[in-house]
Design a protein around this motif. Structure first.
Motif, PDB file in Angstrom:
ATOM      1  N   UNK A   1      19.178   8.838  16.273  1.00 20.40           N
ATOM      2  CA  UNK A   1      19.852   9.107  14.992  1.00 20.40           C
ATOM      3  C   UNK A   1      19.308   8.100  13.968  1.00 20.40           C
ATOM      4  N   UNK A   2      18.702   8.578  12.775  1.00 17.15           N
ATOM      5  CA  UNK A   2      18.159   7.648  11.782  1.00 17.15           C
ATOM      6  C   UNK A   2      19.265   6.865  11.102  1.00 17.15           C
ATOM      7  N   UNK A   3      18.840   5.584  10.693  1.00 12.22           N
ATOM      8  CA  UNK A   3      19.784   4.710   9.986  1.00 12.22           C
ATOM      9  C   UNK A   3      19.191   4.399   8.608  1.00 12.22           C
ATOM     10  N   UNK A   4      19.926   4.527   7.522  1.00  8.82           N
ATOM     11  CA  UNK A   4      19.432   4.325   6.131  1.00  8.82           C
ATOM     12  C   UNK A   4      20.196   3.203   5.473  1.00  8.82           C
ATOM     13  N   UNK A   5      19.484   2.610   4.540  1.00 11.88           N
ATOM     14  CA  UNK A   5      20.126   1.662   3.613  1.00 11.88           C
ATOM     15  C   UNK A   5      19.776   2.168   2.216  1.00 11.88           C
ATOM     16  N   UNK A   6      20.781   2.714   1.571  1.00 18.50           N
ATOM     17  CA  UNK A   6      20.474   3.424   0.332  1.00 18.50           C
ATOM     18  C   UNK A   6      19.678   4.668   0.681  1.00 18.50           C
ATOM     19  N   UNK A   7      18.475   4.755   0.084  1.00 20.66           N
ATOM     20  CA  UNK A   7      17.635   5.907   0.404  1.00 20.66           C
ATOM     21  C   UNK A   7      16.503   5.513   1.332  1.00 20.66           C
ATOM     22  N   UNK A   8      16.494   4.250   1.694  1.00 22.66           N
ATOM     23  CA  UNK A   8      15.380   3.767   2.535  1.00 22.66           C
ATOM     24  C   UNK A   8      15.792   3.737   3.993  1.00 22.66           C
ATOM     25  N   UNK A   9      14.985   4.369   4.851  1.00 24.18           N
ATOM     26  CA  UNK A   9      15.219   4.402   6.285  1.00 24.18           C
ATOM     27  C   UNK A   9      14.792   3.058   6.857  1.00 24.18           C
TER      28      UNK A   9
END
Length: 487
Positions: A1-9
């Motif tokens: 499952x991908x993790x993002x901070x804002x729009x940045x992965x």
């Protein structure tokens, strides 16, 4: 499952769950379910089994007899009702009555009586066909439903076989006569609307039979006979309650002294008329029998005594104080403890003279109660009453005992008087009876004298008193008073 901070992965997250734990949880759920299922199933089964047994027990209590373990009256009623609704087969009901069962219980005890009922039930069951069922109707009655019989003759034969079962139930030969049976038979037809109507007819066939046999078929005219009995009984009860003073009355037949040729008295004869019956006249034999069967004969007897004593008072007022009035008294009256007191009270109330009141008793009452009745007769005579022995020569007929009996006169039975004109004068028994009675100091009355030949015979053989149609039929009070005035 991908993790993002804002729009940045920024990375990936992996989730791990061991399958062994899932399987373990699933297994635990399944096992818990199975356990709960069996618990619920077991409890439900126990409840159902208990309910079944309880229902079966209640059914047995409701529909089976505890003593004999056979179906009872309620079960029989349901079976008959079902037959009336759903079947068109030829069916009959046999109702078996065990006579004198109360006497057996009294003689041998209730435990023996119960044992005997079981024995009767067992033997009756063994005699039945596979498709026939025995029912315990009441304490001393059993019932059988018979199907597909050919005729009344078949029912009669079957009933006869049932009766043969009762032959050897009691071990003591002397006591076997005390247990007998009768069978009432009803053929079930479309006219029957309910089980109750069938059972009622079977009971009526037993209790209102007209002959001396032991097997009785219900007949449609029996209902008419029963209705007649009910009307007579209701009339008698109204008479006893003093609500009806017209239906019941006395007639009086004159008694003539043969030597003196004068009236010495009258015999009081009870009569009953009912406007509700056709014909309205009821014979004394019929209404006396109904009164005895319904235990009102004593009270009716007091009414007769009262009327007869009142008639004697009328004779006294007209100057015939020495004319006797004879009253028929049954054994049931004599054996009542209060009879003497009631009799004397009536005589005193009506103003009659006890010295000219005669009580007539029949020979039959002496057979089993000689000493007791003889003592009563002695006490009655001490009050001034005189006693006649009616129907003499047909029952007791022991001259040694007659001599000891506290009586004043005997009445020759009418059969002896009738034979006077049928057989040779020298062989007629009446003359011997008259002579023997005179030897023991008794007057002789001949009843039923109807012709000159009988009168001549009785005069030749010194009979004392006669009565019969040759002189007069029974008369009403008014006609009896006119008759004695003229004669």
């Amino acid at each position: 499952m991908p993790v993002f901070e804002g729009e940045r992965k920024i990375g990936t997250l992996s989730i791990y769950w061991p399958l062994s734990k899932v399987r373990k949880n699933i297994s635990s759920i399944v096992i818990t379910g199975i356990v709960l299922f069996f618990i619920v199933f077991g409890i439900s089964s126990l409840i159902l089994i208990y309910a079944y047994k309880l229902n079966k027990k209640n059914t047995r209590i409701a529909y089976y007899d505890d003593l004999t373990n056979i179906p009872n009256k309620l079960f029989l009623t349901k079976v008959l009702d079902e037959h009336l609704k759903n079947s068109h087969d030829r069916v009959a009901l046999l109702l078996i009555n065990c006579s004198n069962f109360k006497l057996i219980n009294t003689t041998y005890g209730f435990e023996y009586g119960d044992l005997l009922l079981k024995r009767i039930a067992t033997r009756l069951q063994k005699s039945l066909k596979p498709d026939e069922q025995l029912y315990h109707f009441t304490a001393d009655r059993f019932a059988i439903i018979v199907k597909d019989y050919a005729s009344k003759a078949d029912l009669y034969l079957k009933a006869n076989r049932m009766l043969s079962i009762f032959n050897n139930l009691l071990s003591n030969e002397q006591d076997r006569e005390s247990l007998t049976a009768q069978i009432g038979i009803v053929e079930i037809t479309e006219k029957h609307e309910s089980a109750d109507s069938i059972l009622k007819e079977a009971s009526l066939a037993l209790t209102h039979h007209q002959d001396q046999t032991s097997i009785y078929f219900y007949q449609d005219d029996l209902a008419r006979v029963i209705r007649r009995e009910e009307i007579i009984l209701q009339t008698l009860r109204r008479v006893i309650r003093r609500e009806d003073t017209q239906s019941f009355f006395l007639y009086f037949q004159p008694k003539i002294h043969l030597e003196r040729k004068n009236i010495v008295g009258f015999e009081a004869l009870a009569r009953l008329n009912s406007d509700s019956l056709d014909p309205s006249f009821v014979s004394p034999t019929e209404f006396i029998s109904i009164a005895e069967k319904n235990y009102i004969i004593y009270d009716l007897g007091l009414i007769i005594i009262e009327h007869a004593c009142h008639f004697h008072y009328q004779l006294v007022e007209r100057g015939y104080a020495e004319a006797r009035v004879a009253i028929n008294i049954s054994g049931l009256q004599l054996l009542r403890d209060e009879f003497e007191e009631d009799l004397i009270k009536i005589i005193a109330t009506t103003g009659a003279n006890p010295n000219y009141i005669v009580l007539e008793i029949t020979e039959s009452v002496l057979i089993n109660n000689f000493e007791r009745i003889n003592d009563k007769l002695e006490r009655l005579k001490s009050f001034g009453l005189s006693i006649d022995l009616d129907d003499f020569g047909t029952g007791f007929s022991s001259f040694s005992s007659i001599a000891e009996l506290n009586i004043d006169r005997v009445k020759l039975d009418q059969t002896f008087i009738n034979n006077i004109t049928r057989i040779d004068d020298s062989t007629a028994l009446a003359s011997n009876l008259i002579a023997m009675c005179h030897k023991v100091g008794l007057e002789v009355i001949a009843e039923g004298v109807e012709n000159e030949a009988q009168l001549g015979y009785l005069e030749r053989h010194k009979c004392d008193i006669i009565q019969g149609y040759f002189f007069s039929k029974p008369l009403s009070v008014e006609d009896a008073l006119i008759y004695i005035d003229r004669n």
